[in-house]
Design an enzyme around this catalytic site. Structure first.
Site, PDB file in Angstrom:
ATOM      1  N   GLY A 110       3.067   3.276  -5.016  1.00 10.18           N
ATOM      2  CA  GLY A 110       2.995   3.979  -6.290  1.00 10.18           C
ATOM      3  C   GLY A 110       2.478   3.157  -7.453  1.00 10.18           C
ATOM      4  O   GLY A 110       2.630   3.545  -8.614  1.00 10.18           O
ATOM      5  N   GLU A 128      -7.441   5.210   5.464  1.00 11.06           N
ATOM      6  CA  GLU A 128      -6.027   4.893   5.715  1.00 11.06           C
ATOM      7  C   GLU A 128      -5.385   5.814   6.747  1.00 11.06           C
ATOM      8  O   GLU A 128      -4.213   5.658   7.068  1.00 11.06           O
ATOM      9  CB  GLU A 128      -5.228   4.994   4.400  1.00 11.06           C
ATOM     10  N   ASP A 136      -2.859  -2.545 -11.793  1.00 10.08           N
ATOM     11  CA  ASP A 136      -2.176  -2.137 -10.565  1.00 10.08           C
ATOM     12  C   ASP A 136      -2.211  -3.224  -9.487  1.00 10.08           C
ATOM     13  O   ASP A 136      -1.986  -2.957  -8.312  1.00 10.08           O
ATOM     14  CB  ASP A 136      -2.708  -0.799 -10.030  1.00 10.08           C
ATOM     15  N   GLU A 139      -7.483  -1.723  -9.329  1.00  6.48           N
ATOM     16  CA  GLU A 139      -8.105  -2.432  -8.218  1.00  6.48           C
ATOM     17  C   GLU A 139      -9.228  -1.600  -7.613  1.00  6.48           C
ATOM     18  O   GLU A 139      -9.092  -0.395  -7.421  1.00  6.48           O
ATOM     19  CB  GLU A 139      -7.042  -2.724  -7.160  1.00  6.48           C
ATOM     20  N   TYR A 150     -10.009  -1.711   8.849  1.00  9.51           N
ATOM     21  CA  TYR A 150      -8.892  -0.992   9.458  1.00  9.51           C
ATOM     22  C   TYR A 150      -9.173  -0.596  10.905  1.00  9.51           C
ATOM     23  O   TYR A 150      -8.258  -0.360  11.678  1.00  9.51           O
ATOM     24  CB  TYR A 150      -8.507   0.234   8.623  1.00  9.51           C
ATOM     25  N   ILE A 188       0.851  -1.198   0.000  1.00  8.71           N
ATOM     26  CA  ILE A 188       0.000   0.000   0.000  1.00  8.71           C
ATOM     27  C   ILE A 188       0.887   1.250   0.000  1.00  8.71           C
ATOM     28  O   ILE A 188       1.812   1.357   0.799  1.00  8.71           O
ATOM     29  CB  ILE A 188      -0.899  -0.006   1.260  1.00  8.71           C
TER      30      ILE A 188
END
Length: 193
Positions: free
Chosen positions: A8, A138, A77, A27, A39, A5
């Site tokens: 890039g 995040e 990606d 994704e 999370y 994560i």
């Protein structure tokens, strides 16, 4: 494109797509309705989060297979194998065993990439990039989790047999703002392909 994560992947895929006029497969991350809860409480939401990603990735890879059958390449990606890597870290016991049955049935229907460009970076660089992009889910990203992912990727990429793997350390390069860094990345990719 593969890596932890914040390394890039999506940015480089978009750049490559423009340069080589190839379609992208990106994704589906923010559409996962369980990710923010994952999370907050990884143990409770891991299975739901992982199943959403597995089905989403499989659906996308089915489209990649159709494009390949028509002679068209794509830039993605992520690689489908990534799903198993995350599941092996996040799921335990019966949940992981059930997940593996589903994954193994699906992976036989997915193409292996010709090349996996494995981007990696040191933990400080990754944490800084995650903070800079400022995705709400995040914001409380755990440094230990990112470090664990980095270790898992390193081990996993050493054992990939189905595809060529090109390793690129992005800790001290900026292929977005520095044209020379981007040129070197292109040269390395082109040399393999």
């Amino acid at each position: 494109m593969e890596g932890v994560i914040g390394v890039g992947k999506t940015t480089l895929v978009k750049i490559l797509s423009r340069k080589y006029t190839m379609p992208t497969v990106l994704e589906v991350v923010e559409e996962n309705p369980f990710l923010a809860r994952f999370y907050e409480d990884m143990e409770r939401w891991a299975f739901q989060t992982q199943l959403f990603f597995l089905i989403s990735r499989f659906d996308q890879q089915s489209n990649v297979k159709k494009a390949a059958s028509q002679g068209q390449g794509v830039v993605s990606d992520y690689a489908f194998i990534k799903d198993h890597l995350f599941a092996s870290l996040n799921l335990k016991g019966e949940q992981f065993r059930l997940y593996e049955k589903i994954f193994n049935a699906l992976k036989e229907q997915v193409l292996h990439p010709d090349l996996i460009v494995y981007l990696y970076a040191d933990i400080d660089t990754l944490m800084n990039r995650i903070a800079l992009r400022d995705r709400p889910f995040e914001r409380r990203m755990d440094r230990t989790y990112i470090s664990m992912l980095g270790d898992a990727y390193e081990n996993y990429m050493k054992n990939v047999a189905e595809s060529q793997v090109l390793r690129i350390d992005t800790s001290n390069i900026d292929f977005v703002r520095n044209p020379e860094d981007l040129k070197r990345v292109f040269e390395r990719i082109e040399a393999i392909l």
